[in-house]
Write a protein that holds these residues in place. Sequence first.
Motif, PDB file in Angstrom:
ATOM      1  N   ILE A 230       0.736  -1.055  -0.143  1.00 50.65           N
ATOM      2  CA  ILE A 230      -0.066  -0.142   0.070  1.00 50.65           C
ATOM      3  C   ILE A 230       0.734   1.276  -0.035  1.00 50.65           C
ATOM      4  O   ILE A 230       0.669   2.211  -0.783  1.00 50.65           O
ATOM      5  N   GLY A 231       1.964   1.214   0.804  1.00 46.77           N
ATOM      6  CA  GLY A 231       2.988   2.481   0.715  1.00 46.77           C
ATOM      7  C   GLY A 231       3.400   2.541  -0.566  1.00 46.77           C
ATOM      8  O   GLY A 231       3.381   3.772  -0.990  1.00 46.77           O
ATOM      9  N   VAL A 232       4.078   1.642  -1.297  1.00 47.09           N
ATOM     10  CA  VAL A 232       4.665   2.016  -2.580  1.00 47.09           C
ATOM     11  C   VAL A 232       3.595   2.302  -3.779  1.00 47.09           C
ATOM     12  O   VAL A 232       3.695   3.108  -4.232  1.00 47.09           O
ATOM     13  N   THR A 233       2.297   1.831  -3.411  1.00 51.64           N
ATOM     14  CA  THR A 233       1.369   2.050  -4.360  1.00 51.64           C
ATOM     15  C   THR A 233       0.822   3.525  -4.218  1.00 51.64           C
ATOM     16  O   THR A 233       0.702   4.388  -5.172  1.00 51.64           O
ATOM     17  N   ALA A 234       0.804   3.869  -3.106  1.00 55.29           N
ATOM     18  CA  ALA A 234       0.391   5.485  -2.738  1.00 55.29           C
ATOM     19  C   ALA A 234       1.274   6.352  -3.202  1.00 55.29           C
ATOM     20  O   ALA A 234       1.021   7.387  -3.707  1.00 55.29           O
ATOM     21  N   ALA A 235       2.754   6.153  -3.145  1.00 53.71           N
ATOM     22  CA  ALA A 235       3.532   6.950  -3.533  1.00 53.71           C
ATOM     23  C   ALA A 235       3.678   6.902  -4.975  1.00 53.71           C
ATOM     24  O   ALA A 235       3.859   8.127  -5.606  1.00 53.71           O
ATOM     25  N   ILE A 236       3.571   5.818  -5.682  1.00 53.31           N
ATOM     26  CA  ILE A 236       3.453   6.108  -7.189  1.00 53.31           C
ATOM     27  C   ILE A 236       2.247   6.802  -7.538  1.00 53.31           C
ATOM     28  O   ILE A 236       2.223   7.748  -8.363  1.00 53.31           O
ATOM     29  N   VAL A 237       1.159   6.620  -7.097  1.00 53.04           N
ATOM     30  CA  VAL A 237      -0.044   7.274  -7.443  1.00 53.04           C
ATOM     31  C   VAL A 237       0.095   8.757  -7.152  1.00 53.04           C
ATOM     32  O   VAL A 237      -0.408   9.717  -7.910  1.00 53.04           O
ATOM     33  N   ALA A 238       0.684   9.197  -5.932  1.00 54.46           N
ATOM     34  CA  ALA A 238       1.146  10.441  -5.733  1.00 54.46           C
ATOM     35  C   ALA A 238       2.074  11.175  -6.903  1.00 54.46           C
ATOM     36  O   ALA A 238       1.489  12.358  -7.118  1.00 54.46           O
ATOM     37  N   LEU A 239       2.882  10.380  -7.194  1.00 59.88           N
ATOM     38  CA  LEU A 239       3.616  10.905  -8.285  1.00 59.88           C
ATOM     39  C   LEU A 239       2.975  11.112  -9.567  1.00 59.88           C
ATOM     40  O   LEU A 239       3.007  12.169 -10.076  1.00 59.88           O
ATOM     41  N   VAL A 240       2.002  10.227 -10.059  1.00 57.46           N
ATOM     42  CA  VAL A 240       1.272  10.219 -11.390  1.00 57.46           C
ATOM     43  C   VAL A 240       0.298  11.441 -11.205  1.00 57.46           C
ATOM     44  O   VAL A 240       0.189  12.192 -12.184  1.00 57.46           O
ATOM     45  N   VAL A 241      -0.471  11.548 -10.285  1.00 55.58           N
ATOM     46  CA  VAL A 241      -1.616  12.618 -10.025  1.00 55.58           C
ATOM     47  C   VAL A 241      -0.984  14.025  -9.985  1.00 55.58           C
ATOM     48  O   VAL A 241      -1.855  15.090 -10.142  1.00 55.58           O
ATOM     49  N   SER A 242       0.181  14.081  -9.605  1.00 54.53           N
ATOM     50  CA  SER A 242       0.798  15.461  -9.604  1.00 54.53           C
ATOM     51  C   SER A 242       1.495  15.889 -10.945  1.00 54.53           C
ATOM     52  O   SER A 242       1.302  16.982 -11.248  1.00 54.53           O
ATOM     53  N   ILE A 243       2.305  14.900 -11.086  1.00 52.50           N
ATOM     54  CA  ILE A 243       3.017  15.182 -12.502  1.00 52.50           C
ATOM     55  C   ILE A 243       2.227  15.361 -13.855  1.00 52.50           C
ATOM     56  O   ILE A 243       2.679  16.245 -14.351  1.00 52.50           O
TER      57      ILE A 243
END
Length: 268
Positions: free
Chosen positions: A236-249
Motif C-alpha cells: 500500500i505504501g509503494v502504491t500510494a507513492a506511485i499514485v502520488a507522483l502520477v496525479v501530481s506530475i
Amino acid sequence: MDTSRNDIARQIAVISSTVFMIIAAVVGAGVLGGTPVQDLQDGALAADATLLAPASPAFSIWSAIYALMIAYTVWQALPSQRSRERQRSLGWWIALTAVLNGIWLLLAQYATLPLTVVGIVALLIALGITFQRTVAFESEGLLDTLFADASVGLHLGWVSLATVANITAWLTADGPREWESAGTTLGVLVLIVVGIIGLAIAWFSRWRVAPGLALAWGLSWLAYNRLELSPQDTAIGVTAAIVALVVSIVPIAGSIVRHATALRNAEA
C-alpha cells in the motif's frame, strides 16, 4: 433591485457559512471543549486506525484550504465582486461546501461513524459541482484563480482522499473481521481507483493542478504512514507513492503543454 438584493444575500451567505465552518473547525481541533478529531469515534479516524489513513501531518493542508476560503470570503464581499456572473455561479455553492465542511466536523464530534460518511460524501458531491462551475466560468485574473479556483481545487482533491479514508474507517470499525485478510489487496485497488479519479479530474478541468497537488500531498503522507509507521504495509505504501507522483506530475505536464500550445497559436 431584486438582483442586487440576491447578490447581497449571496455575499452574506458566504460570510456566514465561512464563520460557521471556522467555529466548527475550532471545536474539531479540541478547543471550546471539543475532542480532537483523531480521538473521536473510539479512535476510528486516527492516523494509525486503518491502512488508508494518512499520517497526522497531512492534515495541515486544512490550514491552506481555510486560509484560501477566508480570503475568498473577504474578496467576494467587495462591491466590485457583487454582480459578477462568476460570483453568482460560484458563491452559493462555495457557501454550501463551507457549511458541509463544518457539519462533518460536528457529525464526527456528536454523531455516529456512518453519519460522518454521509456527511463527507455530501461534501464531496458539492465540491465536485462547485469545481465544475469554476471550469465552466473561467477565471479573470490572479485573484480569481487563487481565491476561487485554487481554493475549490485543493478542497476537492483533499476531500476526495479523505472520503476514501473515512469510508475505510467505517468499514474497518463495523465490517466483518474476515475483511482484514484482504486489506492489502483492497487497499491497493482503491488507491489505483483514486489515481484514475485524480487523472479524470485533471483531464476534465483542462489540466488544473490544485486537485492533483492536494491528492498527492495526502497520498505521500499515506505512503509514509504505511512504510515507516504503524500499521505498516509495503504494498500500500509503494502504491500510494506511485499514485502520488502520477496525479501530481501528469496535470503539471498537461498544463505546461496546454499553455505552450496556446502561446504558439497566439504567435501564429
